[in-house]
Design a protein around this motif. Structure first.
Motif, mmCIF file in Angstrom:
data_model
loop_
_atom_site.group_PDB
_atom_site.id
_atom_site.type_symbol
_atom_site.label_atom_id
_atom_site.label_comp_id
_atom_site.label_asym_id
_atom_site.label_seq_id
_atom_site.Cartn_x
_atom_site.Cartn_y
_atom_site.Cartn_z
ATOM 1 N N LEU A 2 -32.069 31.077 27.501
ATOM 2 C CA LEU A 2 -30.654 31.035 27.165
ATOM 3 C C LEU A 2 -29.860 31.477 28.389
ATOM 4 O O LEU A 2 -29.927 32.634 28.808
ATOM 5 N N ILE A 3 -29.117 30.537 28.967
ATOM 6 C CA ILE A 3 -28.384 30.803 30.203
ATOM 7 C C ILE A 3 -26.886 30.804 29.910
ATOM 8 O O ILE A 3 -26.340 29.773 29.507
ATOM 9 N N PRO A 4 -26.192 31.922 30.104
ATOM 10 C CA PRO A 4 -24.734 31.909 29.977
ATOM 11 C C PRO A 4 -24.118 31.104 31.129
ATOM 12 O O PRO A 4 -24.458 31.308 32.288
ATOM 13 N N LEU A 5 -23.223 30.194 30.770
ATOM 14 C CA LEU A 5 -22.467 29.418 31.764
ATOM 15 C C LEU A 5 -21.004 29.831 31.628
ATOM 16 O O LEU A 5 -20.354 29.512 30.630
ATOM 17 N N ILE A 6 -20.517 30.559 32.604
ATOM 18 C CA ILE A 6 -19.181 31.135 32.537
ATOM 19 C C ILE A 6 -18.220 30.246 33.328
ATOM 20 O O ILE A 6 -18.389 30.053 34.536
ATOM 21 N N LEU A 107 -31.170 26.292 27.490
ATOM 22 C CA LEU A 107 -30.032 26.296 26.577
ATOM 23 C C LEU A 107 -28.847 26.918 27.295
ATOM 24 O O LEU A 107 -28.986 27.966 27.934
ATOM 25 N N LEU A 108 -27.682 26.293 27.166
ATOM 26 C CA LEU A 108 -26.476 26.806 27.801
ATOM 27 C C LEU A 108 -25.550 27.403 26.759
ATOM 28 O O LEU A 108 -25.229 26.756 25.754
ATOM 29 N N LEU A 109 -25.122 28.629 27.008
ATOM 30 C CA LEU A 109 -24.058 29.248 26.229
ATOM 31 C C LEU A 109 -22.807 29.190 27.100
ATOM 32 O O LEU A 109 -22.678 29.933 28.074
ATOM 33 N N VAL A 110 -21.915 28.260 26.779
ATOM 34 C CA VAL A 110 -20.742 27.989 27.608
ATOM 35 C C VAL A 110 -19.576 28.849 27.122
ATOM 36 O O VAL A 110 -19.156 28.738 25.966
ATOM 37 N N LEU A 111 -19.051 29.684 28.024
ATOM 38 C CA LEU A 111 -17.989 30.617 27.658
ATOM 39 C C LEU A 111 -16.874 30.590 28.696
ATOM 40 O O LEU A 111 -17.151 30.746 29.891
ATOM 41 N N PRO A 112 -15.625 30.411 28.294
ATOM 42 C CA PRO A 112 -14.524 30.635 29.228
ATOM 43 C C PRO A 112 -14.487 32.102 29.650
ATOM 44 O O PRO A 112 -14.772 32.995 28.858
ATOM 45 N N ALA A 113 -14.124 32.342 30.894
ATOM 46 C CA ALA A 113 -14.139 33.708 31.431
ATOM 47 C C ALA A 113 -12.932 34.518 31.018
ATOM 48 O O ALA A 113 -12.887 35.719 31.281
ATOM 49 N N ALA A 134 -28.856 24.151 17.968
ATOM 50 C CA ALA A 134 -28.901 23.787 19.386
ATOM 51 C C ALA A 134 -30.306 23.337 19.773
ATOM 52 O O ALA A 134 -30.471 22.365 20.530
ATOM 53 N N HIS A 135 -31.330 24.016 19.289
ATOM 54 C CA HIS A 135 -32.710 23.609 19.574
ATOM 55 C C HIS A 135 -33.016 22.220 19.025
ATOM 56 O O HIS A 135 -33.851 21.492 19.576
ATOM 57 N N GLN A 136 -32.328 21.845 17.949
ATOM 58 C CA GLN A 136 -32.544 20.530 17.340
ATOM 59 C C GLN A 136 -31.729 19.430 18.005
ATOM 60 O O GLN A 136 -31.752 18.283 17.562
ATOM 61 N N GLY A 137 -31.010 19.766 19.072
ATOM 62 C CA GLY A 137 -30.288 18.750 19.817
ATOM 63 C C GLY A 137 -28.829 18.585 19.444
ATOM 64 O O GLY A 137 -28.177 17.638 19.900
ATOM 65 N N TRP A 138 -28.292 19.519 18.640
ATOM 66 C CA TRP A 138 -26.869 19.467 18.316
ATOM 67 C C TRP A 138 -26.054 20.118 19.435
ATOM 68 O O TRP A 138 -26.506 21.073 20.076
ATOM 69 N N LEU A 139 -24.863 19.590 19.649
ATOM 70 C CA LEU A 139 -23.899 20.220 20.551
ATOM 71 C C LEU A 139 -23.022 21.125 19.687
ATOM 72 O O LEU A 139 -22.144 20.650 18.964
ATOM 73 N N VAL A 140 -23.294 22.403 19.747
ATOM 74 C CA VAL A 140 -22.665 23.363 18.838
ATOM 75 C C VAL A 140 -21.426 23.962 19.487
ATOM 76 O O VAL A 140 -21.479 24.444 20.625
#
Length: 470
Positions: A2-6, A107-113, A134-140
């Motif tokens: 699980l990688i945070p993408l800020i 997996l990307l956890l996309v968060l505005p800073a 998310a593991h099942q391929g949904w864009l959550v």
């Protein structure tokens, strides 16, 4: 993994005059401990099994992001530089491509800073609840349960359930009028669109390639030619300039059949305006949010924010925003907070610098404060961090006098290199190649007096620079 993408490329123009292009809201301490950027990073570190974050930042803010990460003692983050702002869809694509170099199943956890979350535990729980989809391929995406009829946010309508915690996205809705927002609040199937996401990096790129192929191809080429520069990943500017400008909502989420939403109540705010900050802050018995040296007499439901060594006093006013900085003051009705951006647009149109620069300007080596200026002269207070140095440079139109106030200065002037202590001074003639360095262990403070026919910051010819700006 699980990688945070800020995402840290915003400009925060609606929080002018405190937030400006050179120092936008994500890098400011507006509420709580640390800046919004630091709060976002700290929040992700509390998630279980989380990897080092990836930050996509504007090239103009690269040293701000790096410095604030160091203040948190975070040294494993990757900062990807976005050379030109192209909205969220390309920025997320850059982060996704970099994440896949680490882990093909990332997996990307996309968060505005620049968002505020008051209830970190509820946010953490929501991320955990979103993981199976998310593991099942949904864009959550995360939908914030509304607690008021808000016209400043977009909405998401929930459709049928996916498992126990997620729902199909039935519809993305633009910012509504008040009557429509009230109907959404009563309906209970509508959530605020938070702009936070969780998905596989590979899945997002597949969807982007399908629905925005030109964007995908151009970002891929720009990323493939990226280079490491100091502590940054520098994307090719010429290629990235060709990337279409679009948000993730328009480019992907409104077109995919795999969009899901997980609702959450976590005391969330995008701090998108002064009225949003007023709502999120700790107000006194009269409903006022006060920061700095303020006096409020017969004042109610207002936001009062004063800068250092400046008293702000109000008498007999209600529902106002009054914000002062050393070089600008904003007075607005709270209901007109969204229109502050029009002030910034007017400043840009008239060629004034107040839309982008504060009086105190931060640099990777320290800062400078423009104390006084007039025709043919300018006075600055310069602070240089221990061990730091300005670029080796020269000017075509100005000479400079330097007076050391505190600390020790190492001065290079043409062929001469020498030290100056407190109360000592030197003269840098027009055209001389010079550099200022702090060889000591305490900050160096000098007063610089510039004189000449032109005193703009663009009259700097950098010949050598440790920060890669030459």
């Amino acid at each position: 993994m699980l990688i945070p993408l800020i995402l840290s490329g915003g400009s925060g123009t609606r929080l002018w005059p405190v937030s400006r292009k050179n120092l936008p809201k994500q890098f400011l301490s507006l509420t709580g401990e640390g800046t919004l950027f630091q709060q976002t990073i700290t929040r992700t570190r509390k998630l279980p099994h989380v990897a080092a974050p990836i930050i996509v930042a504007s090239e103009d803010h690269r040293f701000l992001a790096a410095e604030q990460l160091l203040e948190l003692d975070i040294q494993d983050a990757t900062i990807v530089l976005e050379p030109i702002a192209r909205n969220t869809a390309p920025a997320i694509a850059l982060g996704a491509m970099h994440a896949l170099e680490r882990d093909p199943n990332a997996l990307l956890l996309v968060l505005p800073a620049d968002h505020l979350i008051g209830d970190t535990q509820s946010f953490t729980d929501a991320v955990q609840r979103a993981l199976p989809a998310a593991h099942q391929g949904w864009l959550v995406t995360f939908g914030i349960r509304p607690d008021r009829p808000e016209t400043g946010f977009g909405y998401i309508r929930r459709a049928e359930a996916i498992g126990s915690d997620a729902f199909h996205v039935g519809q993305f809705v633009e910012k509504p009028d008040l009557v429509t927002a009230e109907s959404y609040l009563a309906d209970r199937s509508y959530d605020w669109n938070s702009g936070m996401f969780l998905f596989k990096a590979s899945r997002y790129l597949d969807e982007l390639a399908e629905h925005a192929p030109e964007m995908y191809d151009t970002v891929r080429i720009a990323h493939a030619s990226a280079k490491i520069d100091l502590d940054f990943v520098r994307v090719d500017q010429a290629t990235f300039a060709k990337v279409p400008d679009n948000s993730i909502d328009y480019a992907v989420m409104e077109k995919t059949t795999r969009a899901a939403v997980v609702p959450v109540s976590c005391e969330w705010s995008d701090i998108g305006s002064w009225s949003a900050l007023w709502l999120a802050g700790m107000r006194d018995a009269e409903g006022n949010l006060r920061e700095g040296d303020t006096i409020a007499v017969s004042t109610h439901n207002s936001l009062l924010r004063s800068h250092d060594r400046h008293l702000l006093a109000t008498v007999g006013v209600d529902d106002l925003i009054v914000v002062t900085t050393p070089d600008a003051t904003l007075i607005a009705h709270r209901d007109a907070a969204q229109d502050v951006k029009r002030v910034v647009d007017e400043l840009k149109a008239s060629g004034r610098s107040e839309h982008s620069l504060h009086r105190v300007v931060r640099r990777p080596w320290g800062s400078y404060d423009s104390l006084e200026s007039a025709d043919r002269f300018q006075v600055k207070r310069i602070v240089v961090k221990p061990g730091a140095a300005l670029s080796l440079q020269k000017h075509h139109h100005r000479a400079e006098h330097w007076i050391v106030v505190s600390g020790t200065a190492e001065v290079t002037c043409d062929e001469n290199v020498f030290l100056l202590g407190e109360n000592q001074s030197t003269y840098i003639p027009l055209g001389s190649v010079h550099r200022l360095r702090n060889p000591g262990k305490v900050p160096l403070e000098i007063i610089e007096v510039q004189s000449g026919s032109y005193l703009g910051e663009d009259d700097i010819v950098r010949l050598e620079d440790v920060y890669g700006r030459s």
